[in-house]
Each structure stands twice: as structure tokens, then as C-alpha cells.
Scaffold this active site. Structure first.
Site, mmCIF file in Angstrom:
data_model
loop_
_atom_site.group_PDB
_atom_site.id
_atom_site.type_symbol
_atom_site.label_atom_id
_atom_site.label_comp_id
_atom_site.label_asym_id
_atom_site.label_seq_id
_atom_site.Cartn_x
_atom_site.Cartn_y
_atom_site.Cartn_z
ATOM 1 N N GLU A 38 51.563 18.243 -36.958
ATOM 2 C CA GLU A 38 50.625 19.274 -36.499
ATOM 3 C C GLU A 38 50.175 20.221 -37.601
ATOM 4 O O GLU A 38 49.010 20.578 -37.666
ATOM 5 C CB GLU A 38 51.246 20.102 -35.357
ATOM 6 C CG GLU A 38 51.152 19.465 -33.976
ATOM 7 C CD GLU A 38 52.156 18.363 -33.756
ATOM 8 O OE1 GLU A 38 53.000 18.144 -34.655
ATOM 9 O OE2 GLU A 38 52.130 17.729 -32.697
ATOM 10 N N HIS A 41 59.089 22.272 -23.455
ATOM 11 C CA HIS A 41 57.798 21.658 -23.156
ATOM 12 C C HIS A 41 57.062 22.369 -22.042
ATOM 13 O O HIS A 41 56.167 21.796 -21.430
ATOM 14 C CB HIS A 41 57.994 20.182 -22.762
ATOM 15 C CG HIS A 41 58.395 19.306 -23.897
ATOM 16 N ND1 HIS A 41 59.667 19.302 -24.418
ATOM 17 C CD2 HIS A 41 57.685 18.426 -24.634
ATOM 18 C CE1 HIS A 41 59.730 18.451 -25.428
ATOM 19 N NE2 HIS A 41 58.537 17.898 -25.581
#
Lengths: 398, 351
Positions: B74, B143
């Protein structure tokens, strides 16, 4: 008939020159034409290039009297600017961070000689001279450093945030290592737009250990981006010497699958040769790493004396043996392209130019208070924005 | 053009029903078709057709130069996206979930959000960061976080939170056309939900304004603000409240930054009571900002203390019962609205 001329008294004696007969004739012409003389000269780099996964360029660099004199002038201007910034900082006219580039000028100047303004450069916070090399003016530099309207970022950026998009200079970044993926992104966009240009992403030996470098390099190599990663290795990441920060300080090899070249970063001609080679390589074969072996005379920033982690002997030793401006001065003199007096006069003029720019920058006002709220967005939709006391100071974003 | 939708005709006007997934896919498709500078990058967006199938069919249509599968890095690919935006391209960077955006958050804030300001307008960053945000079902603490409050705190960013298919289409198109960095917070659990849309919404020129909330349901007794999935819960709460004689006005924020303070305050000045609803952590959350804004701008109009409903102040647990109590439920919204209306118990038949 080729003449081989060696100067009588210079440390850069290992210069082998071939001067063609036209130049010999040119040497007889009054000196003031030298700065426009484009007779080719070939000069050998001071040391050979070290290579990793590639063949590397030849040590023989093509140049001209005009270029050599311009190297001298540009580097001397950069040097003078940085020294002047030191004084301004101590006089408290420059605040916050001020990272000076003196000693590293050959990298900025050599790179510009190899590329065009359509190629992109992105660097970290030691960006004043890089900005100048891209066509920025002394006035814009000093004004920005002092936080004035005439600054290249209108006073809103400061030392670490100089930009000149119209000549491919994308800053000026304060977060160590961030400029590397950004530079690969510029290269991506150049390829996407089919521009046939390249991006040079500069970083230091400290940033060379950043994970995002390897992430970006991986993608750049996978996608064949015209990205050139340039490690300006001045051997110290702030106060930490390279051997204390990097398990492998052979930065030009750290790209692993990506080819690399190690260059004497104090030799502007070697830098030019390497950048020319890298540009051709990147356009055909994708990313390449250049390690510029360079040195900074100042500490990391104006808050760092720069002498607690290295010896004064080391600093003065480099100044004596490897100073990039002195190298070019000796070359110019040995080639009889100018006299010592002419070069000294040039330096005097540069000094005056710098002083004038500072005086003019001091006259530039600070930004209007309303500028606090401008440029937050490119398009603000008229949303409200607040000052410290929102009932007292509020505005609307254009 | 939408590949799958059912047509229904209501009151003589043409309406279809499309899922949020279809809405996002069609918006991406249309914007990529309209502007060759728009490209999509992220993990699995290409050959896998999108981790949640949002980018289905786009690789086939636009090719690997415009739909790029990235490695799982990322920080690297976000930086590359921002650099491409500096040059003038219009990247859409997908995070598989916004939890992973934290790996790239320096580029979002320091490289993207602040650049236009630091460069005094020289370097604008027309980039969209999009992906699922907030809790899904049973995915655990790492998450499930909602990032609306964090990103909306940053000047230089715009933060959008679609709820319905109309929101998804209109706001994504607006985001891609916008010259500034936009954080586009979707919700995984909404992707499969279907919403009726008008012909206007289906048109390729459709666009919603950034910074404007939508009043989903008008009311007069209490204002309930919500965004993303919570809008659905707020609407259900409104139905329950209506049966008990409380008329709730439901505001779908759509835009967290800029926040539509005018619409919110106008509503509270009408109803005199406020309940804010969000899924994310309560401290320094979106609701905190809305409540404060209302207290600052409309204090004299409040007939009751402001109420906040938010996710529990804990990392998201896994066990189903704990997870349920970590996220706002319809009954929480109903209870808070009643508190604001001083009706702690259901209204008995009046004597």
C-alpha cells in the site's frame, strides 16, 4: 592535430584532453566569447563508474567551454546562495528547518546538463539548489525561505516545499523516503501519457533504507517505468553515519534486480554522463539506480553543527581534495578557457546578484492574512473554514 | 451502461433498481470512458475482477494500462498513485479495506492532502482513494475500523460516504471529477443491497454535489443524522418511532468533509432535538463534531441535550453476540431519540 595539454599545478591532473585544432584557434579569440563557445571537448571522469547489472557509460565525457563555464557559474551561485541562507538563518530571518546543499552542487548541475525541463525531478527537503537548477530564481528562493509573498510557494511552504511544476520540479518533500514512490508515480504518468521523458527521484543514504523505496522500485520494475532513483550519498543520515544505518551501504547494488551505477558525485561531468546514460536506459529498459558519492559541508540542518559525528579534518579534507567548484575551476583554468581573475570576477558578480536578491526578498511583504485560507482545495465549493476562534475568524473556501 | 437491472414502473415514471455494486461499477466505467486520464489501481482490481467485484469487467474493457493490479504494498502503490496525480492523471486507488490505508496514510495526508496548500496551488492532486470502510461481519478487530472521523479531520481532503445506489453513482462520479484528493468510504455490507433509481440517476452525466447532505425522510420532532450503512438503520428506527408518535427527520450526510452544517442546523432549528449515529469509535468521532456544531450554531433552539450513538469504545470483538453489541442497532437509535424527546417509555394511550 590533437594537442595534449596538462596544467602545471593542479590536483585534477589526471585530466586527459583532446583539443581539436578549432579549439586551439578558439583559445586565441578574446575570452568573452568562451561562454558561448560550443567547441567539443572531451574530459575523463575522475574515477571510473562502479556498475551493478549493467555496462555503465564511458569515462570520457563530452563537454564544451560554454558548458564548463556554466557549471562553474551555476555551482558558484548555488554555493553562494546556501552560504547566504546560513547567515539569514542565524539572523533569524529564516525560521524552522533549513537543510543546506553546499558541497553537493555537482549533482544538481550535472543532472540538469543531461536532461530537459520535460524530464521530472523530485527530491526531499534539501531542495534549494535543485529548485535553482530547474530554473527557479534567487528571489523566489530567498523570499520563500523568509516566508514572503514573492516566494515560489508564496510563503506558504517554506524551505522544504519549493516547487516548479512548469519545469518539471515536483518538490520539496519533508517526509523521508516519500518522494521515491511519488517519483515513480511521475514516471508512471509520463509512460501513461507516452511522453518519452523520465523522472529522477532523489533521496539520501538515510532514506535508502526505507521500505517504501523497495515497494516502489518493485512496481516500477514490474511495470517498466522510466524512473531513475538517485541516491545522494553524503554518508550521513542526519547524525548517523552510513555504516551504522545500512547493513549494505553499497546503495547502487541495493536495487538487486535493478541495475545500478556508482558515480563520483563531486564531479559534475561524471554526474552528467551518468544521468545521460540513465535516461537512455530508463526509456528502453526501465528503472536504474544511481548512487552519487557526494558530501555536505553543513550539518544535516541549521540546527546541527555537523561536527559531533564527524571530524573537522574530514570536512576540510573533502573541501580540499574534492570540492566540486574547485574541480571545475581547475579544469577551466587548465584548459585556458578563462583566467583566474575572470573567474574571481564572476564570483564577485554572483555575490552581488545574491545580495541583491536578498535585499529584494526582504522587501517582499508577508502573505495577506486571508492567505491562511487559500489553496486548501483546488475547488472549495464555498464551504466554511475556521480560524483558531471560529466565532471570531471564519471564511469561505473558494 | 448498466449490465443488470430490473425495471419497474412506478406512477408512470421509469425507475430501475440497482445494487450499490452495480452503481459503483457503472460509475467507474462511465468516468473511465469519459476521461482517458482516469485509471484504476489496487489489489485484485484487474484479473480477479475486484476483491468485491466492484471493478468487474473493467480490465477487459480498458486494458491493463488503465486497470492495474498492484502487489500488496500500500505505501508504495499509494505513493505512485499520488505522484501520477501530481503529473495530472486522475487515479482511482482502491484499498481492499480502509484498514489497509493506514499503511499508506502518510501519502494520503502529507503527500496528497497538503500539497495544494504547501505549493500555493501549483500542485493539485486529483485522486480518489476508495474502498470498503467500517465493520463487515465477523472479520475481527483489525478489519473493522471506521476511518471517517480520522480522514475528515484533515484539511485538504474531502470525505464522502455513500449509502444508496444513487449516492454511490453520484458521489463516485463527483469524486473522480473533483480536482482534490477524495476519500470515498464504501461499505461491504451495502454492496449487495438494491435501491430504486430514476432515469436521471442512470444517465452518464449524473453527479451529486460534494458537501450536501440529503434529507431521506422529513420529520418534525427529532433530527437523526447518519451516514453509510447507519442510514438504513436510522430509517428503520424512524418507522418504529412513527408508530409511537415521534416524527423523526433522517439526514443522510453523504459528505463528512465538507460537512453540511447548514442542512443539519436548519433541521435542528426545526425539530429542536438531535441524535447523531455512526458506526465508528465514539471519542472524537463524527457525531462529536456534529453535536458541537449544533451547540455552537443553534444552542437556543435545542430543547434537549444532544445524543450520540456510536460504535462501542472497544476493538471489534469476533463472537457474534459481542460484535452485535459493539455496533449500533436500531433499538439504540430509537432509545436515544426517545430520550431526546423525553419519552423513556412507550407512550401509553393518553387518559
Amino acid at each position: 592535430m590533437a594537442l595534449s595539454r596538462l596544467s602545471s599545478s593542479s590536483a585534477s591532473r589526471c585530466v586527459d584532453l583532446l583539443i581539436n585544432p578549432l579549439a586551439a584557434a578558439a583559445a586565441a579569440i578574446p575570452r568573452r566569447l568562451i561562454s558561448s563557445d560550443t567547441t567539443p571537448i572531451t574530459v575523463e571522469t575522475s574515477v571510473p563508474f562502479s556498475v551493478h547489472n549493467c555496462d555503465g557509460p564511458s569515462r570520457s565525457v563530452e563537454t564544451t567551454p560554454k558548458e564548463l563555464v556554466s557549471f562553474f557559474k551555476d555551482m558558484a551561485t548555488m554555493r553562494r546562495m546556501e552560504i547566504a541562507a546560513d547567515s539569514l538563518y542565524k539572523a533569524k530571518l529564516i525560521r524552522g528547518f533549513c537543510h543546506l546543499y553546499d558541497g553537493q552542487e555537482a549533482v544538481a548541475v550535472g543532472m540538469e546538463a543531461a536532461i530537459t525541463k520535460k524530464d521530472c525531478i523530485i527530491t526531499a527537503y534539501r531542495d534549494h539548489c535543485t529548485f535553482l537548477g530547474r530554473g527557479g530564481t534567487l528571489l523566489e528562493c530567498f523570499s520563500e525561505l523568509m516566508g514572503r509573498k514573492a516566494g515560489c510557494s508564496k510563503g506558504k511552504g517554506g524551505s522544504m516545499h519549493f516547487y516548479k511544476k512548469d519545469s518539471g520540479f515536483y518538490g520539496g518533500h519533508g517526509i523521508v523516503g516519500a518522494q521515491i514512490p511519488l517519483g515513480c508515480g511521475l514516471a508512471f504518468a509520463q509512460k501513461y501519457s507516452k511522453d518519452e521523458n523520465v523522472t529522477f527521484a532523489l533521496y539520501g543514504d538515510g532514506a535508502a533504507n526505507q521500505g517504501q523505496l523497495f515497494e516502489a522500485l518493485n512496481i516500477a520494475c514490474l511495470w517498466d517505468l522510466p524512473a531513475i532513483l538517485v541516491c545522494e550519498n553524503n554518508h550521513y543520515g542526519m547524525g548517523t553515519a552510513e555504516w551504522r544505518a545500512a547493513k549494505s551501504p553499497a546503495y547502487y547494488k541495493r536495487g538487486d534486480y535493478a541495475p545500478g551505477l556508482k558515480v563520483d558525485g563531486m564531479d559534475a561531468l561524471a554526474v552528467k554522463q551518468a544521468c545521460k546514460f540513465a535516461k537512455e536506459h530508463a526509456l528502453k529498459n526501465g528503472p536504474i539506480i544511481l548512487e552519487m558519492d557526494t558530501y555536505r559541508y553543513h550539518g544535516h540542518s541549521m540546527s546541527d553543527p555537523g561536527s559531533t559525528y564527524r571530524t573537522r579534518d574530514e570536512i576540510s579534507g573533502v573541501r580540499q581534495e574534492r570540492d566540486p567548484i574547485e574541480r571545475i575551476r581547475k579544469l577551466v583554468l587548465s584548459l585556458d578557457l578563462a583566467t583566474e581573475k575572470e573567474l574571481k570576477d564572476m564570483e564577485k558578480e554572483i555575490r552581488k546578484e545574491v545580495d541583491d536578491a536578498i535585499a529584494k526578498a526582504k522587501e517582499s511583504p508577508m502573505p495577506d492574512p486571508s492567505e491562511l485560507f487559500t489553496n486548501v482545495y483546488a475547488k472549495g465549493f464555498g464551504t466554511e473554514v475556521y480560524g483558531a476562534d471560529r466565532k471570531e475568524v471564519r471564511s469561505v473556501l473558494p | 451502461m448498466l449490465s443488470v437491472f430490473r425495471r419497474k414502473v412506478f406512477h408512470g415514471s421509469f425507475i430501475a433498481a440497482i445494487t450499490v455494486r452495480e452503481a459503483l461499477n457503472s460509475a467507474l466505467d462511465e468516468e473511465m470512458s469519459a476521461d482517458p486520464k482516469v485509471f484504476l489501481m489496487g489489489e485484485e482490481v484487474g484479473e480477479y475482477q475486484g476483491a468485491y467485484k466492484i471493478s468487474k469487467g473493467l480490465l477487459e474493457k480498458y486494458g491493463p494500462e488503465r486497470v492495474l493490479d498492484t502487489p500488496i504494498t500500500e505505501a508504495g502503490f499509494t505513493g505512485i498513485g499520488v505522484g501520477a496525480a501530481y503529473y495530472g492523471l486522475r487515479p482511482v486507488v482502491e484499498f481492499m479495506t480502509f484498514n489497509f490505508s493506514m499503511q499508506a496514510i502518510d501519502h494520503i495526508i502529507n503527500s496528497a492532502a497538503k500539497s495544494n496548500y504547501m505549493s500555493a496551488g501549483q500542485i493539485s492532486v486529483p485522486i480518489v482513494f476508495r474502498g470498503p470502510n467500517g465493520a463487515a461481519a465477523g472479520v475481527g478487530a483489525q478489519h473493522s475500523q471506521c476511518y471517517a472521523a480520522w480522514y475528515a479531520a484533515c484539511p485538504g481532503l474531502k470525505v464522502l460516504t455513500p449509502y444508496s445506489s444513487e449516492d454511490a453513482r453520484g458521489l463516485l462520479k463527483a469524486a473522480i471529477r473533483d480536482p482534490d484528493p477524495v476519500i470515498f468510504l464504501e461499505n461491504e455490507l451495502l454492496y449487495g443491497e438494491s435501491f430504486p433509481v430514476s432515469a436521471e440517476v442512470l444517465d452518464s452525466s449524473f453527479c451529486l454535489p460534494i458537501g450536501k447532505a440529503k434529507i431521506e425522510k422529513e420529520g418534525k420532532d427529532v433530527t437523526i443524522t447518519a451516514f453509510s450503512k447507519m442510514v438504513g438503520l436510522a430509517l428503520k428506527a424512524a418507522e418504529i418511532l412513527a408508530k409511537e408518535g415521534i416524527s423523526a427527520e433522517i439526514i443522510n450526510l453523504r459528505s463528512i468533509r465538507p460537512l453540511d452544517r447548514d442542512t443539519i442546523n436548519a433541521s435542528v432549528r426545526k425539530t429542536n432535538r438531535l441524535v447523531t449515529v455512526e458506526e465508528g469509535f465514539p471519542q472524537h468521532g463524527v457525531g462529536a463534531e456534529i453535536c458541537t456544531s449544533v451547540i455552537e450554531e443553534s444552542f437556543g433552539y435545542l430543547d434537549a441535550p444532544v445524543e450520540r450513538i456510536a460504535g462501542a469504545d472497544v476493538p471489534m470483538p469476533y463472537a457474534a453476540n459481542l460484535e452485535r453489541s459493539a455496533v449500533p442497532q436500531v433499538e439504540d437509535i430509537v432509545r436515544a431519540a426517545k430520550r431526546a424527546c423525553y419519552r423513556a417509555v412507550p407512550m401509553a394511550a393518553t387518559a
